[in-house]
Write a protein that holds these residues in place. Structure first.
Motif, mmCIF file in Angstrom:
data_model
loop_
_atom_site.group_PDB
_atom_site.id
_atom_site.type_symbol
_atom_site.label_atom_id
_atom_site.label_comp_id
_atom_site.label_asym_id
_atom_site.label_seq_id
_atom_site.Cartn_x
_atom_site.Cartn_y
_atom_site.Cartn_z
ATOM 1 N N PRO A 97 0.756 -1.153 0.027
ATOM 2 C CA PRO A 97 0.103 -0.083 -0.012
ATOM 3 C C PRO A 97 0.818 1.389 -0.006
ATOM 4 C CG PRO A 97 0.117 -0.942 2.382
ATOM 5 C CD PRO A 97 0.686 -1.817 1.460
ATOM 6 N N GLU A 122 -11.165 3.674 -2.120
ATOM 7 C CA GLU A 122 -11.759 4.652 -2.985
ATOM 8 C C GLU A 122 -12.707 3.620 -4.139
ATOM 9 O OE1 GLU A 122 -9.620 8.462 -4.436
ATOM 10 O OE2 GLU A 122 -7.845 6.932 -4.068
ATOM 11 N N SER A 127 -12.223 -8.193 -3.721
ATOM 12 C CA SER A 127 -11.906 -9.187 -4.935
ATOM 13 C C SER A 127 -12.489 -10.638 -4.771
ATOM 14 C CB SER A 127 -10.273 -9.220 -4.996
ATOM 15 O OG SER A 127 -9.651 -8.114 -5.355
ATOM 16 N N THR A 170 -13.753 0.727 -10.518
ATOM 17 C CA THR A 170 -12.821 -0.017 -9.673
ATOM 18 C C THR A 170 -13.228 0.452 -8.214
ATOM 19 O OG1 THR A 170 -11.314 2.109 -9.636
ATOM 20 C CG2 THR A 170 -10.853 0.806 -11.101
ATOM 21 N N THR A 216 -10.418 0.236 -4.623
ATOM 22 C CA THR A 216 -9.264 0.005 -4.186
ATOM 23 C C THR A 216 -8.952 0.486 -2.660
ATOM 24 O OG1 THR A 216 -8.570 2.201 -4.978
ATOM 25 C CG2 THR A 216 -8.278 0.566 -6.648
ATOM 26 N N GLY A 232 -5.038 2.596 -2.917
ATOM 27 C CA GLY A 232 -4.474 2.735 -4.700
ATOM 28 C C GLY A 232 -4.454 1.324 -5.088
ATOM 29 N N TYR A 233 -4.511 0.417 -4.532
ATOM 30 C CA TYR A 233 -4.612 -0.949 -5.173
ATOM 31 C C TYR A 233 -5.648 -1.769 -4.800
ATOM 32 C CZ TYR A 233 0.460 0.255 -5.150
ATOM 33 O OH TYR A 233 1.742 0.893 -5.149
ATOM 34 N N ARG A 234 -6.036 -2.757 -5.930
ATOM 35 C CA ARG A 234 -7.136 -3.657 -5.756
ATOM 36 C C ARG A 234 -6.542 -4.444 -4.597
ATOM 37 N NH1 ARG A 234 -6.357 -3.780 -11.323
ATOM 38 N NH2 ARG A 234 -5.652 -5.942 -11.185
ATOM 39 N N TYR A 235 -7.756 -5.213 -3.792
ATOM 40 C CA TYR A 235 -7.232 -6.105 -2.866
ATOM 41 C C TYR A 235 -6.338 -7.143 -3.560
ATOM 42 C CZ TYR A 235 -7.938 -9.497 0.914
ATOM 43 O OH TYR A 235 -7.778 -10.205 2.176
ATOM 44 N N GLU A 249 -4.064 -7.156 -5.476
ATOM 45 C CA GLU A 249 -2.817 -6.735 -6.057
ATOM 46 C C GLU A 249 -1.866 -6.557 -4.507
ATOM 47 O OE1 GLU A 249 -3.352 -4.114 -9.860
ATOM 48 O OE2 GLU A 249 -3.673 -3.251 -7.744
#
Length: 313
Positions: free
Chosen positions: A6, A14, A60, A68, A70, A73-76, A78
């Motif tokens: 993260p 978000e 996810s 999206t 997130t 800033g990242y999808r779970y 990722e």
């Protein structure tokens, strides 16, 4: 894809343009909102509003049709160490009925590469130490909820995503849950909690995200969402000449809804101040039996925003 860590805003959730379609049915419709760290955010909506589907896409567990969701800033999917970033409580913990609460958590620790002592730490945190050696099949619904929460806390996450965490808890347990979530947020972490207990959400949540039919209908600080609907407050009035008063109120520009609670007809009036309703009641209503402004609270705000649809959940 290699797992990512993260960013500096690891607690920020978000959701942007999130959409989910099932065989032509739109469960979540272009939904966007932000959940900030250091806040408890209540996620509300009627049955079928799309709350659980949204949470599943955030974690996810379901693929979005568009948009999206997130965390930092990242999808779970990722995240390099998802359990240390996000603690989730959506369904049953998956514990085997013959396994003890402690053993179940130790298995989870082993799977996640966490030290076994974490099991005892979270059991103590959720008040299950006395029941640690009891089999899961012997747990009450409230105890199972506490074990589910303990599992979510194993990785000491920066974010908690909880679906109906107070389900099955007694009043003491609900008060305990409220304090735990507040303390969690006070430590700089993020809490997103879905619940059908509106009065409890009002006491616990700093912010609200309210959806209906998959769409956002309100977002903001809890007090602002409630106070922002001051103009939507209704006046309850009960008189002997109901038909005459209703006609006078309508002519004055009010919106009038007739209800029959307890077998007695009551007019619910919006669009006019209480003093104006009182004056019209004196002139056209005959005998006055009741005149009161409905309390402005989150439940009224929720029902107004969602059109009073279904059961709050």
């Amino acid at each position: 894809m290699a797992g990512k860590g993260p960013n500096s805003e690891s607690g920020t959730i978000e959701v942007k343009g999130l959409t989910k379609r099932y065989r032509g049915v739109v469960a979540v419709d272009n939904l966007s909102f932000t959940v900030a760290p250091r806040r408890v955010t209540g996620f509300l909506g009627p049955n079928g509003a799309g709350k659980t589907t949204t949470l599943r896409m955030l974690l996810s567990l379901a693929a979005p049709s568009a948009g999206t969701a997130t965390i930092g800033g990242y999808r779970y999917e990722e995240l390099a160490e998802p359990l240390k970033t996000v603690g989730a409580m959506l369904d049953e913990s998956g514990a085997h009925k013959s396994r003890t609460g402690r053993d179940h958590l130790r298995v989870q620790c082993a799977a996640a590469g966490l030290p076994a002592r974490k099991a005892d730490e979270v059991l103590d945190l959720v008040g299950l130490t006395p029941a640690a050696r009891r089999r899961y099949g012997e747990y009450s619904l409230g105890m199972r909820q506490r074990l589910n929460l303990a599992q979510a806390l194993l990785g000491d996450p920066a974010v908690l995503v909880l679906d109906e965490p107070a389900n099955g808890l007694d009043p003491e347990g609900i008060a305990w849950m409220r304090e735990l979530l507040r303390n969690f947020a006070a430590e700089g972490r993020t809490v997103l909690v879905s619940s059908h207990l509106i009065s409890e959400v009002e006491q616990t949540a700093d912010d609200l995200v309210i959806i209906n039919r998959g769409r956002l209908v309100a977002q903001g600080a809890t007090r602002e969402v409630v106070s922002g609907l001051s103009r939507a407050r209704r006046v309850r009035v009960r008189v002997s000449r109901t038909v005459d008063l209703e006609a006078a109120l309508t002519s004055a520009g009010a919106t009038v809804t007739a209800g029959v609670p307890g077998g007695e007809e009551v007019l619910l009036v919006s669009g006019l101040e209480t003093a104006a309703v009182s004056s019209l009641a004196a002139a056209h209503g005959g005998e006055l039996y009741e005149l009161a402004e409905e309390k402005r609270d989150l439940e009224h705000a929720f029902l107004h925003l969602t059109g009073g649809e279904a059961t709050i959940r």
